[in-house]
Scaffold this motif. Structure first.
Motif, PDB file in Angstrom:
ATOM      1  N   ASP A 144     -24.133  17.778 -18.662  1.00  0.00           N
ATOM      2  CA  ASP A 144     -23.026  18.724 -18.723  1.00  0.00           C
ATOM      3  C   ASP A 144     -23.028  19.712 -17.570  1.00  0.00           C
ATOM      4  OD1 ASP A 144     -20.650  19.129 -20.093  1.00  0.00           O
ATOM      5  OD2 ASP A 144     -21.424  20.936 -21.068  1.00  0.00           O
ATOM      6  N   GLU A 145     -23.912  19.513 -16.608  1.00  0.00           N
ATOM      7  CA  GLU A 145     -23.846  20.258 -15.357  1.00  0.00           C
ATOM      8  C   GLU A 145     -22.659  19.715 -14.571  1.00  0.00           C
ATOM      9  OE1 GLU A 145     -24.101  22.341 -12.109  1.00  0.00           O
ATOM     10  OE2 GLU A 145     -25.714  22.693 -13.563  1.00  0.00           O
ATOM     11  N   PRO A 146     -21.755  20.586 -14.080  1.00  0.00           N
ATOM     12  CA  PRO A 146     -20.560  20.053 -13.419  1.00  0.00           C
ATOM     13  C   PRO A 146     -20.878  19.217 -12.185  1.00  0.00           C
ATOM     14  CG  PRO A 146     -20.698  22.440 -13.140  1.00  0.00           C
ATOM     15  CD  PRO A 146     -21.727  22.063 -14.156  1.00  0.00           C
ATOM     16  N   GLY A 147     -21.834  19.660 -11.385  1.00  0.00           N
ATOM     17  CA  GLY A 147     -22.147  18.943 -10.151  1.00  0.00           C
ATOM     18  C   GLY A 147     -21.070  19.147  -9.108  1.00  0.00           C
ATOM     19  N   ASP A 148     -21.496  19.238  -7.861  1.00  0.00           N
ATOM     20  CA  ASP A 148     -20.552  19.424  -6.762  1.00  0.00           C
ATOM     21  C   ASP A 148     -19.934  18.097  -6.353  1.00  0.00           C
ATOM     22  OD1 ASP A 148     -21.279  22.069  -6.842  1.00  0.00           O
ATOM     23  OD2 ASP A 148     -22.442  22.029  -4.977  1.00  0.00           O
ATOM     24  N   VAL A 149     -18.866  18.183  -5.565  1.00  0.00           N
ATOM     25  CA  VAL A 149     -18.221  17.004  -5.002  1.00  0.00           C
ATOM     26  C   VAL A 149     -18.186  17.167  -3.485  1.00  0.00           C
ATOM     27  CG1 VAL A 149     -16.139  15.592  -4.917  1.00  0.00           C
ATOM     28  CG2 VAL A 149     -16.824  16.675  -7.076  1.00  0.00           C
ATOM     29  N   VAL A 150     -18.660  16.161  -2.779  1.00  0.00           N
ATOM     30  CA  VAL A 150     -18.663  16.165  -1.317  1.00  0.00           C
ATOM     31  C   VAL A 150     -17.568  15.219  -0.840  1.00  0.00           C
ATOM     32  CG1 VAL A 150     -19.996  15.704   0.771  1.00  0.00           C
ATOM     33  CG2 VAL A 150     -21.138  16.645  -1.266  1.00  0.00           C
ATOM     34  N   MET A 151     -16.714  15.724   0.064  1.00  0.00           N
ATOM     35  CA  MET A 151     -15.600  14.937   0.594  1.00  0.00           C
ATOM     36  C   MET A 151     -15.710  14.918   2.120  1.00  0.00           C
ATOM     37  SD  MET A 151     -12.610  16.552  -1.863  1.00  0.00           S
ATOM     38  CE  MET A 151     -11.520  15.124  -1.845  1.00  0.00           C
ATOM     39  N   VAL A 152     -15.884  13.743   2.688  1.00  0.00           N
ATOM     40  CA  VAL A 152     -16.069  13.611   4.135  1.00  0.00           C
ATOM     41  C   VAL A 152     -14.721  13.280   4.769  1.00  0.00           C
ATOM     42  CG1 VAL A 152     -17.359  12.507   5.987  1.00  0.00           C
ATOM     43  CG2 VAL A 152     -18.435  12.838   3.736  1.00  0.00           C
ATOM     44  N   SER A 153     -14.255  14.184   5.617  1.00  0.00           N
ATOM     45  CA  SER A 153     -12.907  14.071   6.154  1.00  0.00           C
ATOM     46  C   SER A 153     -12.916  14.371   7.652  1.00  0.00           C
ATOM     47  CB  SER A 153     -11.966  15.001   5.370  1.00  0.00           C
ATOM     48  OG  SER A 153     -10.628  14.877   5.778  1.00  0.00           O
ATOM     49  N   HIS A 154     -11.851  14.975   8.142  1.00  0.00           N
ATOM     50  CA  HIS A 154     -11.595  15.121   9.573  1.00  0.00           C
ATOM     51  C   HIS A 154     -11.161  16.548   9.886  1.00  0.00           C
ATOM     52  CE1 HIS A 154     -11.668  10.702   9.728  1.00  0.00           C
ATOM     53  NE2 HIS A 154     -11.077  10.804   8.550  1.00  0.00           N
ATOM     54  N   GLN A 155     -11.200  16.897  11.159  1.00  0.00           N
ATOM     55  CA  GLN A 155     -10.982  18.287  11.549  1.00  0.00           C
ATOM     56  C   GLN A 155      -9.639  18.834  11.072  1.00  0.00           C
ATOM     57  OE1 GLN A 155      -9.764  19.603  15.591  1.00  0.00           O
ATOM     58  NE2 GLN A 155     -11.836  20.459  15.719  1.00  0.00           N
TER      59      GLN A 155
END
Length: 216
Positions: A144-155
């Protein structure tokens, strides 16, 4: 319980010996330096000692390769998300310093507020904010820990997301973007609002040696 954070990570340096604007063109891999930068971003996220629930990446090769060390660090496979891709651009494959001197290209430069050479800033903002909103709503981890989300994108998509969240105008000088290679821009959701809460440049020691064509 800690707030979930969404981290927008820019890709590392691309192997681009001709210094073209690569945009959405295929087969632009990270350079060896770019791979070091991507590892620096992964190391920075690990050092934060925050659980990560999901890893999301643009379909473009440089983003997928930049996501790889993050996935290895957290035991996650990257999910491809087309909404965080680099915008299409009339100048793809061209060297900008030469292209802007060619009169045949001048009609594409007529409206920098839109901009006239590619996808509108409003369209970029809408798709980025929609993808980020969906990221905040992903299921939590098993405990039940939300946890982060990593999104790899562009400038440009990351910078437009920053401007949209800050309520600033979209028209800007591309040379003034605060979005270095492998930088991390972090957001939280406070009620119904997405709020930027941090920016870091874990690859700062490597930046002076990098070639950053970026985008227009």
């Amino acid at each position: 319980m800690a707030n979930r954070q969404v981290h927008l990570v820019r890709h590392g340096e691309v192997y681009n010996p001709d210094h073209v604007l690569y945009g959405r063109l295929p087969d632009f891999h990270l350079s060896p330096l770019g791979r070091q930068m991507a590892q620096a971003a992964a190391d920075d996220l690990v050092a934060r000692n925050r659980p990560v629930a999901a890893l999301i990446a643009s379909p473009l090769l440089r983003a997928q390769e930049s996501a790889a060390p993050i996935g290895a660090a957290f035991g996650l496979a990257a999910v491809t998300e087309p909404r965080i891709i680099e915008p299409a651009n009339h100048f793809e494959g061209k060297v900008m310093a030469k292209a802007v001197r060619n009169p045949l290209n001048w009609p594409w430069l007529i409206n920098p507020a839109r901009p006239s050479w590619g996808e509108s800033y409003r369209s970029i903002a809408d798709r980025m904010l929609a993808a980020m909103t969906d990221a905040f709503e992903l299921p939590p981890l098993a405990d039940d820990e939300p946890g982060d989300v990593v999104m790899v994108s562009h400038q440009l998509p990351i910078w437009i997301a920053h401007l949209a969240v800050a309520g600033e105008r979209f028209m800007h000088d591309p040379r003034q973007r605060r979005c270095e290679l492998s930088s991390i821009t972090t957001f939280e959701r406070h009620g119904d609002r997405i709020v930027e809460v941090g920016y870091s440049d874990p690859a700062a020691p490597l930046q002076p040696a990098a070639v950053d064509v970026g985008a227009v």
